[in-house]
Motif scaffolding. Structure first.
Motif, mmCIF file in Angstrom:
data_model
loop_
_atom_site.group_PDB
_atom_site.id
_atom_site.type_symbol
_atom_site.label_atom_id
_atom_site.label_comp_id
_atom_site.label_asym_id
_atom_site.label_seq_id
_atom_site.Cartn_x
_atom_site.Cartn_y
_atom_site.Cartn_z
ATOM 1 N N PRO B 127 22.245 -2.531 -54.453
ATOM 2 C CA PRO B 127 21.546 -3.825 -54.463
ATOM 3 C C PRO B 127 22.500 -5.012 -54.596
ATOM 4 O O PRO B 127 22.288 -6.054 -54.000
ATOM 5 N N ILE B 130 23.943 -5.754 -51.237
ATOM 6 C CA ILE B 130 22.947 -6.450 -50.402
ATOM 7 C C ILE B 130 22.879 -7.930 -50.805
ATOM 8 O O ILE B 130 22.792 -8.818 -49.961
ATOM 9 N N GLU B 131 22.918 -8.158 -52.104
ATOM 10 C CA GLU B 131 22.838 -9.535 -52.592
ATOM 11 C C GLU B 131 24.033 -10.355 -52.104
ATOM 12 O O GLU B 131 23.880 -11.477 -51.618
ATOM 13 N N GLN B 147 16.839 -9.231 -45.658
ATOM 14 C CA GLN B 147 16.412 -8.759 -46.977
ATOM 15 C C GLN B 147 15.157 -7.890 -46.876
ATOM 16 O O GLN B 147 15.052 -6.879 -47.557
#
Lengths: 153, 159
Positions: B127, B130-131, B147
């Motif tokens: 995560p 991804i951020e 997203q």
């Protein structure tokens, strides 16, 4: 509203409650896992309304707050029409929470029905703190913060 | 579903499946003994030792419990697994679609920031990756699409 628009978010293991609160501190919608206590929602929501309003008053650009407490974390986000508050276990990953919130909030903002409902909600009252909702300790704290802030200017 | 295809080895950690517990009449006494030993920390090997089971028997018993749906792989333990290669391929494809031809370089930079490579990145750090990548996409609509796609991926990967 939460079950429809935040369905993905509710599937994250460790999410215990989700609240949507307008800027007059009215609960728009809540969701709670069986283990959580809905009685605290209003109080938690009020606390974060105060924090966000105060931040705004002091011209700080804070749209997100994450605070740990003894049994987990509180993650709160400010939106022009509402505050989103999530209570979860300490094991919750903040980047994961952020991505899911980004997606769910954007979906809600763009969804035709939700858009209509959101429009009806009161807008942020950015530079006003509702002094009726503050207790004496909070009033003194606020005065001190504002005094310090003015001195620093 | 995926849990039932897990290859049992000594380092795995299982927990009791709270959603579905096999009816008691289907469980043998040794299987009950295993269930009582599961605490989210003990590994398959450790439980085998505590109950004085031979390795083959331990694997067989865990397999049966898994098949009955009485146990599931610990979530925390699953988070220590590395991100599968096909997830990375999909991530790179989506990220290139959203950002353009420099996506590969930005992805490698983000991995370096996390002090990982494609081969070592664990599910728990995915995560965050991804951020970091989302922040690089200036176009809001494209960022949202990226997203949204990754949320579906994360759901499958982490739950």
């Amino acid at each position: 509203m939460i079950r429809t628009n935040f369905k993905d978010l509710l599937e994250i293991p460790g999410i215990e409650s989700v609240m949507l609160v307008d800027h007059h501190n009215n609960l728009i919608d809540t969701w709670a896992a069986p283990s959580s206590n809905p009685a605290i929602f209003k109080e938690v929501a009020e606390t974060y309304l105060h924090i966000f309003t105060l931040m705004e008053h002091l011209h700080y650009q804070v749209d997100e707050i994450c605070m740990p407490f003894d049994r987990g974390i509180v993650f709160a986000r400010s939106h022009p029409r509402y505050n989103l508050i999530i209570i979860g276990k300490s094991s919750l990953q903040i980047p994961l929470l952020r991505i899911f919130c980004d997606v769910c909030q954007k979906d809600m903002d763009e969804h035709r029905k939700s858009k209509k409902a959101l429009k009806k909600l009161p807008e942020k009252q950015l530079t006003r703190i509702d002094s009726r909702a503050l207790d004496d300790v909070e009033k003194i704290m606020l005065e001190n913060i504002l005094e310090e802030h003015n001195r620093a200017r | 579903m995926l849990d039932r295809q897990v290859e049992i080895h000594d380092d795995l950690i299982f927990i009791v499946n709270e959603e579905k517990t096999a009816p008691p009449e289907h469980l043998r006494s040794l299987e009950w003994a295993i269930l009582t030993q599961l605490n989210g920390e003990r590994t398959v090997g450790e439980i085998g030792e505590i109950l004085s089971l031979d390795p083959e028997e331990t694997v067989h018993l865990f397999q049966r419990l898994l098949k009955l749906g009485a146990i599931v792989l610990s979530q925390l333990h699953q988070m220590d697994h590395v991100v599968p290669e096909d997830v990375f391929e999909d991530l790179e494809y989506q990220f290139t679609y959203s950002l353009g031809p420099v996506a590969g370089i930005v992805l490698e930079d983000a991995l370096a920031t996390l002090k990982h490579s494609r081969e070592t990145l664990k599910k728990r750090d995915f995560p965050q990756l991804i951020e970091l990548l989302s922040l690089e996409i200036a176009n809001r609509q494209k960022r949202h699409e990226f997203q949204r796609h990754m949320v579906d991926k994360l759901k499958r990967l982490l739950t």
